[in-house]
Write an enzyme that holds these catalytic residues in place. Structure first.
Site, mmCIF file in Angstrom:
data_model
loop_
_atom_site.group_PDB
_atom_site.id
_atom_site.type_symbol
_atom_site.label_atom_id
_atom_site.label_comp_id
_atom_site.label_asym_id
_atom_site.label_seq_id
_atom_site.Cartn_x
_atom_site.Cartn_y
_atom_site.Cartn_z
ATOM 1 C CE LYS A 1 58.971 28.494 35.091
ATOM 2 N NZ LYS A 1 57.644 28.946 35.535
ATOM 3 N N GLY A 2 63.791 32.203 31.708
ATOM 4 C CA GLY A 2 63.811 33.432 30.898
ATOM 5 C C GLY A 2 64.448 33.337 29.530
ATOM 6 C CD GLU B 1 70.610 34.308 32.729
ATOM 7 O OE1 GLU B 1 69.656 33.702 32.217
ATOM 8 O OE2 GLU B 1 70.794 34.367 33.952
ATOM 9 C CG ASP B 2 66.788 36.061 31.299
ATOM 10 O OD1 ASP B 2 67.840 35.994 31.976
ATOM 11 O OD2 ASP B 2 65.655 35.998 31.822
ATOM 12 C CG ASP C 1 69.599 42.987 37.550
ATOM 13 O OD1 ASP C 1 69.955 44.139 37.269
ATOM 14 O OD2 ASP C 1 68.729 42.749 38.408
ATOM 15 C CE LYS D 1 67.464 45.364 34.302
ATOM 16 N NZ LYS D 1 66.613 45.159 35.492
ATOM 17 C CG PHE E 1 61.421 44.610 36.072
ATOM 18 C CD1 PHE E 1 62.352 43.901 36.826
ATOM 19 C CD2 PHE E 1 60.331 43.931 35.538
ATOM 20 C CE1 PHE E 1 62.192 42.545 37.058
ATOM 21 C CE2 PHE E 1 60.164 42.570 35.762
ATOM 22 C CZ PHE E 1 61.093 41.884 36.526
ATOM 23 C CB VAL E 2 63.144 44.622 30.232
ATOM 24 C CG1 VAL E 2 63.655 46.030 30.004
ATOM 25 C CG2 VAL E 2 64.284 43.703 30.663
ATOM 26 C CG ASP F 1 58.747 36.069 34.895
ATOM 27 O OD1 ASP F 1 59.990 36.224 34.888
ATOM 28 O OD2 ASP F 1 58.113 35.746 35.918
ATOM 29 N NE ARG G 1 58.066 32.801 32.265
ATOM 30 C CZ ARG G 1 59.147 33.072 32.991
ATOM 31 N NH1 ARG G 1 60.209 33.601 32.423
ATOM 32 N NH2 ARG G 1 59.180 32.820 34.288
#
Ligand code: 5GP
Length: 179
Positions: free
Chosen positions: A47-48, A103-104, A107, A135, A156-157, A163, A169
């Site tokens: 969902k990001g 993509e958000d 990682d 990251k 962690f963002v 979320d 969100r």
């Protein structure tokens, strides 16, 4: 819990900084695909990336179609295991088409490695990756990010679509949790 109990996470990237960079990314993408014939398929990862993708496509001046793809990465806590499941798939074949994944955050890179391998079996003409965030400190699978918004430290963002347990969100900026 009411909204008054939710502490606003400190700002890592302001709404203005995000919007400015998203416009630049839109221009980079437009320039890159300018002379390609055929329609670009933008694949927003759920969902990001839904807010990022919504802003990004409005900054892209090309003939494009939008698709969504849901990914779930299994792991303990916030650590990805590399076991990835497609929870919602494309509604159209991408054979011989130019695909842009939106993509958000990349990682560990394990989700994107899985997706790139999966998409390759569908024989698109090209696949490129646009990620708002990266990251690098946590890389376990190096995936090429063709269009990147920001490189961030190992924090962690949340916000701007990202979320923590489905919360935050709707923050218009990118905040940091646990600090
Ligand atoms: P990877 O497979 O690259 O380790 O994981 C990517 C996914 O993990 C992202 O699409 C995102 O859903 C989640 N993720 C990784 N880091 C963060 C973070 O800092 N904040 C949030 N909210 N999600 C993250």
């Amino acid at each position: 819990m009411t909204v008054k109990d939710l502490v606003k996470p400190p700002v890592l990237l302001s709404e203005e900084a995000l919007q400015r960079r998203v416009r630049e990314l839109g221009q980079e993408i437009t320039a890159h695909y300018q002379d390609h014939d055929g329609q670009l398929v933008v694949v927003a990862i759920l969902k990001g990336s839904f807010l990022f993708a919504a802003d990004l496509i409005r900054a892209v001046d090309l003939d494009l179609a939008v698709e969504f793809l849901g990914l779930r990465s299994y792991g303990a806590g916030t650590e990805s295991s590399g076991v990835v499941q497609i929870t919602y798939d494309l509604t159209t074949p991408v054979t011989d088409r130019d695909v842009l994944i939106v993509e958000d955050i990349v990682d560990t890179g394990l989700s994107m490695r899985y997706l790139l391998e999966n998409l390759a079996t569908r024989h698109p003409r090209s696949v490129k990756l646009c990620s708002l965030l990266h990251k690098p400190a946590r890389t376990r699978a190096a995936v090429p990010i063709d269009f990147l918004g920001f490189t961030i430290e190992d924090r962690f963002v949340v916000g701007y679509g990202l979320d923590y347990a489905e919360r935050y969100r709707n923050l218009p900026y990118l905040g940091v949790l646990g600090e």
